[in-house]
Scaffold this active site. Structure first.
Site, PDB file in Angstrom:
ATOM      1  N   LYS A   1       0.814  -1.221   0.000  1.00 22.84           N
ATOM      2  CA  LYS A   1       0.000   0.000   0.000  1.00 22.84           C
ATOM      3  C   LYS A   1       0.841   1.260   0.000  1.00 22.84           C
ATOM      4  O   LYS A   1       0.444   2.278  -0.560  1.00 22.84           O
ATOM      5  CB  LYS A   1      -0.965   0.008   1.185  1.00 22.84           C
ATOM      6  CG  LYS A   1      -2.101  -0.969   1.024  1.00 22.84           C
ATOM      7  CD  LYS A   1      -3.263  -0.601   1.922  1.00 22.84           C
ATOM      8  CE  LYS A   1      -4.425  -1.562   1.717  1.00 22.84           C
ATOM      9  NZ  LYS A   1      -5.522  -1.338   2.659  1.00 22.84           N
TER      10      LYS A   1
ATOM     11  N   LYS B   1     -10.924  -3.593  -4.317  1.00 22.79           N
ATOM     12  CA  LYS B   1     -11.754  -2.384  -4.406  1.00 22.79           C
ATOM     13  C   LYS B   1     -11.068  -1.291  -5.191  1.00 22.79           C
ATOM     14  O   LYS B   1     -11.704  -0.437  -5.775  1.00 22.79           O
ATOM     15  CB  LYS B   1     -12.001  -1.837  -2.995  1.00 22.79           C
ATOM     16  CG  LYS B   1     -12.865  -2.707  -2.127  1.00 22.79           C
ATOM     17  CD  LYS B   1     -12.856  -2.192  -0.692  1.00 22.79           C
ATOM     18  CE  LYS B   1     -13.773  -3.024   0.174  1.00 22.79           C
ATOM     19  NZ  LYS B   1     -13.646  -2.726   1.603  1.00 22.79           N
TER      20      LYS B   1
ATOM     21  N   LYS C   1      -5.203 -10.029  -7.082  1.00 22.68           N
ATOM     22  CA  LYS C   1      -6.360 -10.160  -6.197  1.00 22.68           C
ATOM     23  C   LYS C   1      -7.507  -9.274  -6.679  1.00 22.68           C
ATOM     24  O   LYS C   1      -7.257  -8.161  -7.129  1.00 22.68           O
ATOM     25  CB  LYS C   1      -5.901  -9.693  -4.812  1.00 22.68           C
ATOM     26  CG  LYS C   1      -6.690 -10.201  -3.663  1.00 22.68           C
ATOM     27  CD  LYS C   1      -6.033  -9.800  -2.354  1.00 22.68           C
ATOM     28  CE  LYS C   1      -6.011  -8.309  -2.139  1.00 22.68           C
ATOM     29  NZ  LYS C   1      -5.572  -7.896  -0.813  1.00 22.68           N
TER      30      LYS C   1
END
Ligand code: AMP
Ligand code: TRP
Length: 344
Positions: A114, A209, A206
């Site tokens: 991230k 969102k 993956k």
């Protein structure tokens, strides 16, 4: 002393809830309700580790709540609430920060993903994220935590923090009535055929969102036409489906679609291949579309219906927050005694 079984899990209110959240986490929440008292938390404090538009944060918090309810979580028997309503999360997170070691947090792969290349510029909150997550679980002395595969490392950290707290304060845990340590070691529950749902456009990534392409995921709010369109366009390979699970090796897209089918049908990959082994995708995909629409479209419709009743959603969160706070504040009193904070 026998520790009562208690379930805790959280979902971040950031953007689109998708099939990965549903099959990896929410479906298992629904199952766990039969087995133990559960708390399901919309983790808005985790969400702000990356900047969120405040109005969108509020809207997403309501949306995740609506998804919990639409999927079948009983807000009367169990507890649904948003994290920021219970001050104990931030409080216990501080204590967890003082127990956790910098070396442990440096190993967290999600932070590395991230934060990206510009790690110096990531928020301190993003770095401490797993410590807040440990606090979420430990605050309720939860024993079981249903999550998707990507949260495994964070839960191992939560166990390490619990264990170190219990041993750093062993004498004091005992003094206040907890000879085996105050925090039970939380058990991750990562189960079923769909612990890691992959993108429909790339079987090595993956489903997420934050992926820019909406075609990469099925959102829980998608209607029947959108679900069908996305699954029909989902990437595959030219081979027919294998007849056993071994044959899915090195076929990421096929593996993903078979896993999705298995999870939606509440069976396993082997049974799906028992039925579809040897079939072309031209035969398998329409069956998958039919199943996905049958299972997911009613949830989308129910989410929409619940979302229109904002007063009801707010009531669920308020009532849930009050009940969560009762448990949390009782535990926090003991933790404060154990670490040596004076309180009257
Ligand atoms: P998040 O949206 O990151 O708050 O995740 C909420 C829950 O969904 C967590 O338990 C995650 O492990 C799970 N989850 C998120 N993405 C996926 C995925 N692609 N496959 C399976 N589980 C997932
Ligand atoms: N970090 C989790 C995720 O992104 C969400 C989460 C926060 C959580 N606190 C938790 C999950 C406590 C389980 C238990 O998916």
């Amino acid at each position: 002393m026998k520790i009562e079984k208690r379930v805790f899990s959280g979902v971040q209110p950031t953007g689109n809830l998708h099939l990965g959240n549903y099959l990896g986490a929410i479906v298992n929440f629904v199952e766990m309700q039969k087995e133990a008292p559960c708390l399901f938390c919309v983790v808005d404090m985790h969400a702000i580790t990356l900047w969120q538009d405040p109005d969108e944060l509020r809207a997403s918090t309501r949306e995740v709540t609506a998804a919990f309810l639409a999927a079948g979580i009983d807000a009367k028997k169990h507890i649904i609430f948003n994290q920021s309503r219970v001050d104990g999360h931030a409080y216990l997170a501080w204590i967890c920060n003082c127990v956790a070691r910098v070396g442990w947090l440096n190993r967290m792969t999600q932070f590395k993903e991230k934060a990206g290349k510009d790690r110096e510029n990531a928020s301190l909150g993003l770095y401490a994220y797993p410590s807040l997550m440990a606090a979420d679980v430990l605050l309720y002395r939860a024993t079981h935590v249903p999550v998707g595969d990507d949260q495994k490392q964070h839960l191992e950290l939560a166990r390490d923090i619990a264990q170190k707290f219990n041993s750093d304060f062993d004498e004091f845990c005992e003094r206040y009535g907890y000879p085996d340590g105050f925090f039970p070691l939380p058990e991750p529950m990562i189960s079923g055929p769909a612990t890691r749902i992959m993108s429909l456009r790339d079987g090595t990534r993956k489903m997420s969102k934050s992926e820019p392409s909406d075609m990469s995921r099925i959102n829980l709010t998608d209607n029947a036409d959108e679900i069908a369109k996305k699954l029909k366009k989902a990437k595959t390979d030219p081979e027919p489906l294998p007849s056993d699970v071994e044959g899915l090796k090195d076929r990421a897209e096929a593996d993903n679609l078979v896993g999705i089918y298995a999870a939606l049908a509440k069976t396993d990959k082997a049974s799906v291949l028992g039925e579809f082994g040897g079939a072309q995708f031209s035969k398998f995909k329409p069956a998958l579309v039919e199943l996905a629409v049958e299972k997911l479209a009613p949830i989308a419709a129910e989410m929409k219906r619940i979302s229109e009743d904002r007063a009801y959603i707010e009531e669920v969160l308020k009532d849930g927050g009050e009940r969560a706070n009762e448990i949390a504040s009782k535990h926090l009193r003991v933790v404060k005694d154990i670490v040596g904070f004076l309180q009257s």
